[in-house]
Write a protein that holds these residues in place. Structure first.
Motif, PDB file in Angstrom:
ATOM      1  N   GLU A  48       0.824  -1.208   0.000  1.00 57.00           N
ATOM      2  CA  GLU A  48       0.000   0.000   0.000  1.00 57.00           C
ATOM      3  C   GLU A  48       0.861   1.261   0.000  1.00 57.00           C
ATOM      4  O   GLU A  48       0.497   2.267  -0.624  1.00 57.00           O
ATOM      5  CB  GLU A  48      -0.921   0.003   1.225  1.00 57.00           C
ATOM      6  N   VAL A  49       2.004   1.228   0.700  1.00 60.32           N
ATOM      7  CA  VAL A  49       2.896   2.396   0.709  1.00 60.32           C
ATOM      8  C   VAL A  49       3.407   2.688  -0.696  1.00 60.32           C
ATOM      9  O   VAL A  49       3.370   3.840  -1.162  1.00 60.32           O
ATOM     10  CB  VAL A  49       4.079   2.162   1.681  1.00 60.32           C
ATOM     11  N   VAL A  50       3.917   1.657  -1.376  1.00 56.82           N
ATOM     12  CA  VAL A  50       4.446   1.844  -2.737  1.00 56.82           C
ATOM     13  C   VAL A  50       3.322   2.279  -3.678  1.00 56.82           C
ATOM     14  O   VAL A  50       3.516   3.167  -4.528  1.00 56.82           O
ATOM     15  CB  VAL A  50       5.120   0.553  -3.242  1.00 56.82           C
ATOM     16  N   SER A  51       2.152   1.659  -3.552  1.00 55.69           N
ATOM     17  CA  SER A  51       1.018   2.029  -4.402  1.00 55.69           C
ATOM     18  C   SER A  51       0.597   3.470  -4.156  1.00 55.69           C
ATOM     19  O   SER A  51       0.310   4.223  -5.103  1.00 55.69           O
ATOM     20  CB  SER A  51      -0.164   1.090  -4.142  1.00 55.69           C
ATOM     21  N   LEU A  52       0.539   3.859  -2.893  1.00 58.22           N
ATOM     22  CA  LEU A  52       0.145   5.229  -2.553  1.00 58.22           C
ATOM     23  C   LEU A  52       1.091   6.246  -3.176  1.00 58.22           C
ATOM     24  O   LEU A  52       0.646   7.233  -3.795  1.00 58.22           O
ATOM     25  CB  LEU A  52       0.116   5.385  -1.039  1.00 58.22           C
ATOM     26  N   ILE A  53       2.385   6.006  -3.018  1.00 54.08           N
ATOM     27  CA  ILE A  53       3.363   6.951  -3.557  1.00 54.08           C
ATOM     28  C   ILE A  53       3.257   7.033  -5.076  1.00 54.08           C
ATOM     29  O   ILE A  53       3.268   8.123  -5.666  1.00 54.08           O
ATOM     30  CB  ILE A  53       4.785   6.539  -3.136  1.00 54.08           C
ATOM     31  N   THR A  54       3.124   5.863  -5.712  1.00 53.10           N
ATOM     32  CA  THR A  54       3.059   5.825  -7.183  1.00 53.10           C
ATOM     33  C   THR A  54       1.803   6.494  -7.709  1.00 53.10           C
ATOM     34  O   THR A  54       1.861   7.366  -8.598  1.00 53.10           O
ATOM     35  CB  THR A  54       3.120   4.372  -7.672  1.00 53.10           C
ATOM     36  N   ILE A  55       0.644   6.087  -7.197  1.00 52.85           N
ATOM     37  CA  ILE A  55      -0.627   6.630  -7.694  1.00 52.85           C
ATOM     38  C   ILE A  55      -0.758   8.104  -7.331  1.00 52.85           C
ATOM     39  O   ILE A  55      -1.262   8.918  -8.120  1.00 52.85           O
ATOM     40  CB  ILE A  55      -1.812   5.826  -7.134  1.00 52.85           C
TER      41      ILE A  55
ATOM     42  N   PRO B 187      -4.138  18.018  -8.118  1.00 54.74           N
ATOM     43  CA  PRO B 187      -3.617  17.981  -6.745  1.00 54.74           C
ATOM     44  C   PRO B 187      -4.713  18.101  -5.677  1.00 54.74           C
ATOM     45  O   PRO B 187      -4.593  17.516  -4.604  1.00 54.74           O
ATOM     46  CB  PRO B 187      -2.671  19.178  -6.687  1.00 54.74           C
ATOM     47  N   MET B 188      -5.777  18.851  -5.969  1.00 59.95           N
ATOM     48  CA  MET B 188      -6.814  19.072  -4.974  1.00 59.95           C
ATOM     49  C   MET B 188      -7.520  17.778  -4.594  1.00 59.95           C
ATOM     50  O   MET B 188      -7.857  17.550  -3.415  1.00 59.95           O
ATOM     51  CB  MET B 188      -7.855  20.077  -5.488  1.00 59.95           C
ATOM     52  N   CYS B 189      -7.721  16.920  -5.565  1.00 65.42           N
ATOM     53  CA  CYS B 189      -8.362  15.630  -5.293  1.00 65.42           C
ATOM     54  C   CYS B 189      -7.532  14.826  -4.295  1.00 65.42           C
ATOM     55  O   CYS B 189      -8.069  14.194  -3.380  1.00 65.42           O
ATOM     56  CB  CYS B 189      -8.537  14.852  -6.589  1.00 65.42           C
ATOM     57  N   LEU B 190      -6.218  14.864  -4.458  1.00 62.26           N
ATOM     58  CA  LEU B 190      -5.311  14.161  -3.549  1.00 62.26           C
ATOM     59  C   LEU B 190      -5.429  14.707  -2.132  1.00 62.26           C
ATOM     60  O   LEU B 190      -5.469  13.955  -1.158  1.00 62.26           O
ATOM     61  CB  LEU B 190      -3.869  14.291  -4.056  1.00 62.26           C
TER      62      LEU B 190
ATOM     63  N   ILE C 299     -19.064   6.843   3.388  1.00 62.45           N
ATOM     64  CA  ILE C 299     -20.292   7.513   2.949  1.00 62.45           C
ATOM     65  C   ILE C 299     -20.055   9.007   2.712  1.00 62.45           C
ATOM     66  O   ILE C 299     -20.277   9.529   1.614  1.00 62.45           O
ATOM     67  CB  ILE C 299     -21.420   7.318   3.980  1.00 62.45           C
ATOM     68  N   PHE C 300     -19.590   9.688   3.762  1.00 60.11           N
ATOM     69  CA  PHE C 300     -19.414  11.129   3.645  1.00 60.11           C
ATOM     70  C   PHE C 300     -18.238  11.495   2.735  1.00 60.11           C
ATOM     71  O   PHE C 300     -18.346  12.364   1.866  1.00 60.11           O
ATOM     72  CB  PHE C 300     -19.204  11.742   5.033  1.00 60.11           C
ATOM     73  N   GLY C 301     -17.121  10.823   2.949  1.00 58.99           N
ATOM     74  CA  GLY C 301     -15.918  11.203   2.220  1.00 58.99           C
ATOM     75  C   GLY C 301     -15.904  10.771   0.771  1.00 58.99           C
ATOM     76  O   GLY C 301     -15.851  11.600  -0.152  1.00 58.99           O
ATOM     77  N   PHE C 302     -15.969   9.427   0.548  1.00 61.06           N
ATOM     78  CA  PHE C 302     -15.724   8.912  -0.806  1.00 61.06           C
ATOM     79  C   PHE C 302     -16.982   8.760  -1.660  1.00 61.06           C
ATOM     80  O   PHE C 302     -16.894   8.552  -2.862  1.00 61.06           O
ATOM     81  CB  PHE C 302     -15.008   7.559  -0.713  1.00 61.06           C
ATOM     82  N   MET C 303     -18.151   8.845  -1.031  1.00 63.77           N
ATOM     83  CA  MET C 303     -19.381   8.756  -1.822  1.00 63.77           C
ATOM     84  C   MET C 303     -20.093  10.099  -1.966  1.00 63.77           C
ATOM     85  O   MET C 303     -21.029  10.219  -2.751  1.00 63.77           O
ATOM     86  CB  MET C 303     -20.347   7.737  -1.195  1.00 63.77           C
ATOM     87  N   PHE C 304     -19.675  11.089  -1.173  1.00 62.97           N
ATOM     88  CA  PHE C 304     -20.316  12.402  -1.279  1.00 62.97           C
ATOM     89  C   PHE C 304     -19.321  13.507  -1.624  1.00 62.97           C
ATOM     90  O   PHE C 304     -19.417  14.149  -2.676  1.00 62.97           O
ATOM     91  CB  PHE C 304     -21.038  12.728   0.033  1.00 62.97           C
TER      92      PHE C 304
ATOM     93  N   GLY D 292      -7.917   6.793  -9.547  1.00 63.90           N
ATOM     94  CA  GLY D 292      -6.729   7.074  -8.753  1.00 63.90           C
ATOM     95  C   GLY D 292      -7.086   7.508  -7.355  1.00 63.90           C
ATOM     96  O   GLY D 292      -6.437   7.101  -6.368  1.00 63.90           O
ATOM     97  N   ALA D 293      -8.114   8.351  -7.257  1.00 69.10           N
ATOM     98  CA  ALA D 293      -8.552   8.805  -5.943  1.00 69.10           C
ATOM     99  C   ALA D 293      -9.050   7.634  -5.106  1.00 69.10           C
ATOM    100  O   ALA D 293      -8.779   7.537  -3.901  1.00 69.10           O
ATOM    101  CB  ALA D 293      -9.656   9.844  -6.101  1.00 69.10           C
ATOM    102  N   PHE D 294      -9.762   6.732  -5.755  1.00 69.65           N
ATOM    103  CA  PHE D 294     -10.264   5.573  -5.034  1.00 69.65           C
ATOM    104  C   PHE D 294      -9.111   4.687  -4.553  1.00 69.65           C
ATOM    105  O   PHE D 294      -9.122   4.185  -3.429  1.00 69.65           O
ATOM    106  CB  PHE D 294     -11.202   4.764  -5.935  1.00 69.65           C
ATOM    107  N   MET D 295      -8.079   4.507  -5.444  1.00 66.83           N
ATOM    108  CA  MET D 295      -6.916   3.695  -5.056  1.00 66.83           C
ATOM    109  C   MET D 295      -6.145   4.359  -3.918  1.00 66.83           C
ATOM    110  O   MET D 295      -5.708   3.695  -2.971  1.00 66.83           O
ATOM    111  CB  MET D 295      -5.992   3.495  -6.256  1.00 66.83           C
ATOM    112  N   ILE D 296      -5.978   5.647  -3.995  1.00 60.16           N
ATOM    113  CA  ILE D 296      -5.289   6.368  -2.927  1.00 60.16           C
ATOM    114  C   ILE D 296      -6.094   6.296  -1.636  1.00 60.16           C
ATOM    115  O   ILE D 296      -5.534   6.119  -0.546  1.00 60.16           O
ATOM    116  CB  ILE D 296      -5.051   7.838  -3.332  1.00 60.16           C
ATOM    117  N   ALA D 297      -7.411   6.457  -1.783  1.00 59.07           N
ATOM    118  CA  ALA D 297      -8.268   6.379  -0.605  1.00 59.07           C
ATOM    119  C   ALA D 297      -8.146   5.009   0.059  1.00 59.07           C
ATOM    120  O   ALA D 297      -8.066   4.895   1.285  1.00 59.07           O
ATOM    121  CB  ALA D 297      -9.719   6.640  -0.995  1.00 59.07           C
ATOM    122  N   THR D 298      -8.109   3.959  -0.775  1.00 60.24           N
ATOM    123  CA  THR D 298      -7.964   2.603  -0.244  1.00 60.24           C
ATOM    124  C   THR D 298      -6.639   2.452   0.491  1.00 60.24           C
ATOM    125  O   THR D 298      -6.576   1.934   1.613  1.00 60.24           O
ATOM    126  CB  THR D 298      -8.051   1.575  -1.383  1.00 60.24           C
ATOM    127  N   SER D 299      -5.540   2.907  -0.168  1.00 62.76           N
ATOM    128  CA  SER D 299      -4.210   2.800   0.449  1.00 62.76           C
ATOM    129  C   SER D 299      -4.112   3.639   1.708  1.00 62.76           C
ATOM    130  O   SER D 299      -3.654   3.171   2.755  1.00 62.76           O
ATOM    131  CB  SER D 299      -3.132   3.243  -0.549  1.00 62.76           C
TER     132      SER D 299
END
Length: 597
Positions: free
Chosen positions: A156-163, A172-175, A270-275, A302-309
């Motif tokens: 997850e660390v490597v994925s987070l940095i890469t994505i 950048p704002m989405c991140l 719910i609040f963060g990633f779905m709204f 990408g946002a979803f992958m970062i959110a997951t990581s």
């Protein structure tokens, strides 16, 4: 005395996980490095494809480019995913499973070695004993779970940095939104992790009590008692009480954990990633027109992958690693447990018997206010046969435990040939003694191994030792006969007297100058008892023998008899001398003799 609860160390989550990984790395560096590598391989390719690969395909189609590019991209993606799966299968089948077993074996050896080194007083500490059981029984499952968490953490660390690097070039704002959402709910996960760890530790205490009463129904040692007495309702009641405690403990913690977990998941998912996140992306597409079709999908994925990581690395890690870190803390406490009975600087020589002297010896068990032994003074000359007699609780077994250094004296000193036994190494000191205890045990091994208690058995010595103990049972395969039916359906079961003779033969087998026998004839008939005494005196003619017996007929031929009462020696002398004295020994002997008459 080492106080387990007073100096219990508290380490951070990172410190505990790092300690664990160092411990596992020493045993199997291939496993640790392999897990770290495959933690990346199993996550990064699919996530990069979901961002860059999908963006490329959508942009090609949206721009009306050559569709061959799409076909080539799809084939490339399929090949990458296939190679990843094949590589993972090869790693799991040919590396992981083998190295994992090596690691579990090495970790078990480490735990068992430490368990063997522990003082007997450690078993008297209920808090430590609960953690002892937790560590020994939970090693395999805990290790696998922690390795999985570390593997995922690295991936997850490597994925987070890469994505995040890719997403940073797009929006950048989405991140920042994703990171902010996860960061807000991180403290909640720490609460959940602590509650889960407390629940497991308390459950272990109740489960140990339940397991004890459950075992009584199938352990051979208790089979006759259970069948001949109406004890079943009592055992079931105690078992049910323990299980009720587990259920109540679950209720106490699960309600809190579920409520906090729901609050956390509602806030993040719910609040963060779905709204909040879709609202911002919709604004970028519909109002700012700053994202193309490919950018939109790539940014959302990408946002979803970062959110997951990030969710795992903050919320999930704190929750999961907090629980695991508590368990690792138990490993550390177990491995760091202080040892009161420490080695001296010298090696004890395995020579002819020497004089044993006890001077002003006293002893108090940990947690007790009253001493068990008080001001014991005695001298045992080389090759003497010494008997310790007295009522139950007089301190006889405790005295022999001190001579063996299973415990250390609270006051006074014990010397062999003028040397304090604390000045020599524990192993070399105990090697000077052969001991048969009241609660002797047979092992699920061969008859020869049960005599030698070693991987290599001197067959001639073992057969002679069995003969000297009076063991005459005919067994099909001799010393190679397997005892007990724990693992072998053809294992031989023995009577109590036969078992005791096997245990006594260990004392004859061991090449040492001193022998301690605690109730050596308790399960023997009078003839077997007489034969054992004769054999013991003859076989141990060149040894010093200290034996405890409640059957005073066995003490008649002892060179010296010590009568103990309330932790003191109240009488001493030969049988004839003590009979003339007419004290406690004479009273006890005459009482038993009258019963025989």
């Amino acid at each position: 005395m080492h106080d387990y609860r007073a100096d219990k160390p508290i380490h951070s989550i990172f410190s505990n996980v790092l300690f664990f990984m160092k411990m596992v790395f020493k045993i199997s560096p291939v496993l640790v490095l392999g897990e770290c590598f495959w933690g990346v391989i199993m996550r990064l390719p699919t996530r990069v494809i979901s961002v860059i690969g999908v963006k490329y395909v959508i942009d090609v189609i949206a721009n009306g480019d050559d569709t061959k590019k799409v076909v080539i991209a799809v084939i490339a993606i399929a090949v990458i995913l296939l190679l990843t799966e094949v590589g993972n299968w090869i790693y799991r089948e040919f590396i992981f499973n083998i190295e994992r077993q090596k690691m579990l074996k090495g970790l078990s050896h480490m735990m068992y070695k430490k368990a063997k080194e522990l003082d007997l007083s450690s078993y008297d500490d209920p808090d430590f004993y609960n953690n002892f059981i937790l560590v020994i029984q939970g090693s395999g499952e805990s290790v696998s779970h922690i390795l999985f968490l570390v593997q995922r953490y690295i991936g997850e660390v490597v994925s987070l940095i890469t994505i995040a690097s890719i997403l940073l070039t797009i929006d950048p704002m989405c991140l920042l939104i994703v990171i902010g959402i996860a960061a807000v709910f991180t403290p909640v996960s720490r609460i959940i992790g602590n509650l889960q760890a407390k629940r497991q530790i308390e459950n272990n205490k109740y489960h140990r009590r339940a397991d004890y009463f459950a075992r009584l129904f199938y352990l051979q040692d208790y089979a006759k008692e259970v069948r001949m007495n109406d004890v079943q309702p009592l055992l079931i009641e105690r078992y049910n009480d323990a299980i009720d405690d587990v259920i109540e403990n679950q209720r106490k913690y699960v309600r809190k954990i579920d409520f906090i977990y729901f609050f956390q998941e509602f806030g993040v998912q719910i609040f963060g990633f779905m709204f909040l996140l879709p609202l911002y992306l919709g604004y970028c597409v519909l109002q700012k027109h700053s994202l193309s079709a490919g950018d939109f999908v790539a940014t959302f994925n990408g946002a979803f992958m970062i959110a997951t990581s990030f969710s795992f690395l903050t919320v999930g890690v704190v929750r999961s690693f907090s629980e695991s870190a508590k368990l690792i803390e138990k490993y550390r406490e177990f491995l760091a447990r202080g040892i009161d009975i420490k080695d001296g600087e010298k090696e004890a020589e395995l020579t002819e018997p020497k004089e044993i002297t006890l001077s002003n010896v006293s002893f108090t068990y940990p947690g007790n206010d009253e001493p068990t032994l008080k001001d014991i003074n005695l001298t045992i000359h080389p090759k003497e046969k010494i008997a310790l007699v007295g009522y139950n609780g007089a301190g006889k077994t405790t005295l022999t435990n001190l001579i063996l250094r299973l415990y250390d004296v609270s006051g006074g000193e014990i010397k062999i040939d003028g040397e304090d036994i604390r000045n020599v190494t524990v192993k070399s000191h105990r090697n000077r003694f052969a001991a048969v205890f009241q609660d002797f045990q047979l092992f699920a091994a061969t008859l020869g191994e049960n005599v030698s208690l070693d991987t290599v058995t001197d067959r001639e010595r073992a057969e002679k030792a069995l003969s000297q103990s009076g063991f005459t049972k005919r067994v099909k395969n001799g010393l190679d006969t397997h005892l007990l039916r724990e693992f072998d359906d053809d294992g031989v079961m023995m009577s109590g007297g036969e078992i005791q003779k096997v245990a006594i033969s260990r004392a004859f087998y061991k090449n040492c100058p001193y022998v301690i026998l605690d109730e050596p004839s308790a399960n023997l008939d009078p003839i077997a008892e007489y034969n054992l005494n004769e054999a013991m005196m003859h076989a141990a003619d060149d040894k010093t023998v200290i034996f405890i017996s409640h059957r005073l007929s066995t003490t008649v031929n002892a060179d010296k008899i010590y009568v103990m009462e309330n932790g003191r020696i109240i009488e001493q002398g030969s049988h004839a001398e003590l009979m003339v004295l007419g004290g406690t020994y004479a009273y006890m002997f005459n009482l038993q003799a009258e019963k025989y008459k």
